[in-house]
Design a protein around this motif. Structure first.
Motif: not given
Length: 363
Positions: A22-34
């Motif tokens: 959830s926290f990483l989803a708000f980071v720009e440039g993070v793909s669904k695969g990551m």
């Protein structure tokens, strides 16, 4: 729901993975695969970390506690196997409850041991006192004779008789202590046979006739219609019980009173009651009268005599007959001791009539 280590690890790992994703989803440039890779990595690492923490560290300590308990052979614990313990909703609470139960039991045992220790000290003090009285009295009479009183024939005979009486009292005390000890350890076995309690009561009345006459006490057996009362008992020991109860009723009852032995018939048992019309026993003493050397009125008991072991012996003899003695007493209305014995269904009759028996006793 079973909170096993794996279930706990799974839930916590899933929550950690969800929070991390959830926290990483708000980071720009993070793909669904990551996000997927991070979630899987967080879940796996968290799962094994939590599993190790809960299963290895926590339950390892629990197992150590179990092993310690078994080494100490504490059978008071009702412990479950480790697998079953793991399946408990709260295994630590379970073992804590077991320990609490164990500690409670042990505390009761400690309290009981303290009571026994107090009883032991009182018993030793009572024994010492009971032995000291006749020994010192006999010793004083004998030393007085040795110091010169032996030359006076009258004094010599009187002092020797007093010394002999004190030594006889000491002998009775030792015998009673021996009987009581043998009863408590089970060394004395009961020889059960058919016994006629009515005939036994009449026999004891004959033996105590002089004491009863000296106190103007009337002795009576009830009811009149029961000519025979057959029970299963050890004749010698039951005679000891009846002799003690009847003699106490005569000695501790009022002068000019009445002592009654009453029989009540049931389907399987005969109830035997020894009743007097004496001053009664105060309520606060009723629970202790069967203790060794316990006396309700110490000054009066000393004047009357006795070892102070009679009722204790009575209690043990009746316990050996699988029955208990009960006592009821009211101030100024008398005391009643009662117990039940199994009936002896026998067609045998006494070859001797009660009249002949009483004549034989009195002759």
């Amino acid at each position: 729901m079973s909170l096993s280590p794996r279930f706990i690890a799974f839930i916590l790992a899933f929550l950690i993975s969800l929070i991390t994703s959830s926290f990483l989803a708000f980071v720009e440039g993070v793909s669904k695969g990551m996000l997927f890779v991070v979630s899987i990595a967080a879940f796996i690492s968290s799962f094994f970390l939590v599993l190790y923490t809960v299963d290895i560290l926590v339950f390892r300590e629990v197992n150590k506690m179990y092993r310690t308990i078994h080494k100490l052979k504490m059978r008071d614990f009702n412990l479950a196997p480790r697998k079953k313990l793991i399946q408990e909703s709260n295994p630590l609470k379970t073992i804590n409850d077991e320990i609490f139960v164990y500690v409670t039991k042990k505390q009761k045992e400690i309290d009981e041991l303290k009571k026994l220790e107090l009883f032991r000290r009182e018993f030793l003090a009572d024994v010492s006192h009971e032995f000291k009285t006749p020994i010192f009295a006999a010793q004083g009479f004998i030393h007085t004779l040795l110091d010169g009183a032996m030359d006076d024939e009258k004094v010599r005979e009187r002092f020797l008789r007093k010394a002999a009486n004190n030594l006889d009292s000491l002998d009775v005390l030792v015998k009673d202590l021996l009987v009581l000890s043998q009863m408590e350890t089970g060394d004395i076995k009961m020889n059960m046979a058919a016994v006629d309690m009515r005939l036994m009561a009449l026999n004891i009345f004959g033996r105590l006739e002089n004491i009863a006459k000296s106190r103007n006490v009337t002795l009576k057996v009830k009811p009149d219609e029961l000519t025979e009362v057959w029970v299963k008992a050890d004749a010698d020991r039951m005679e000891q019980v009846m002799l003690n109860l009847i003699e106490n009723a005569i000695k501790y009852g009022n002068e000019g009173g009445k002592v009654t032995v009453q029989f009540s018939e049931g389907k399987k048992y005969m109830e035997v009651a020894v009743r007097d019309t004496g001053p009664g026993i105060p309520h606060e003493h009723l629970n202790r009268i069967f203790e060794r050397f316990y006396r309700v009125d110490k000054s009066r008991s000393k004047d009357i005599g006795g070892t102070g072991l009679g009722l204790a012996i009575v209690k043990h003899i009746l316990n050996a007959h699988d029955t208990k003695i009960a006592v009821m007493s009211k101030p100024d209305k008398g005391t009643t001791f009662s117990f039940k014995l199994e009936k002896a269904f026998t067609s045998a009759h006494s070859e001797q009539s009660e009249e002949d028996f009483v004549t034989q006793v009195n002759s």
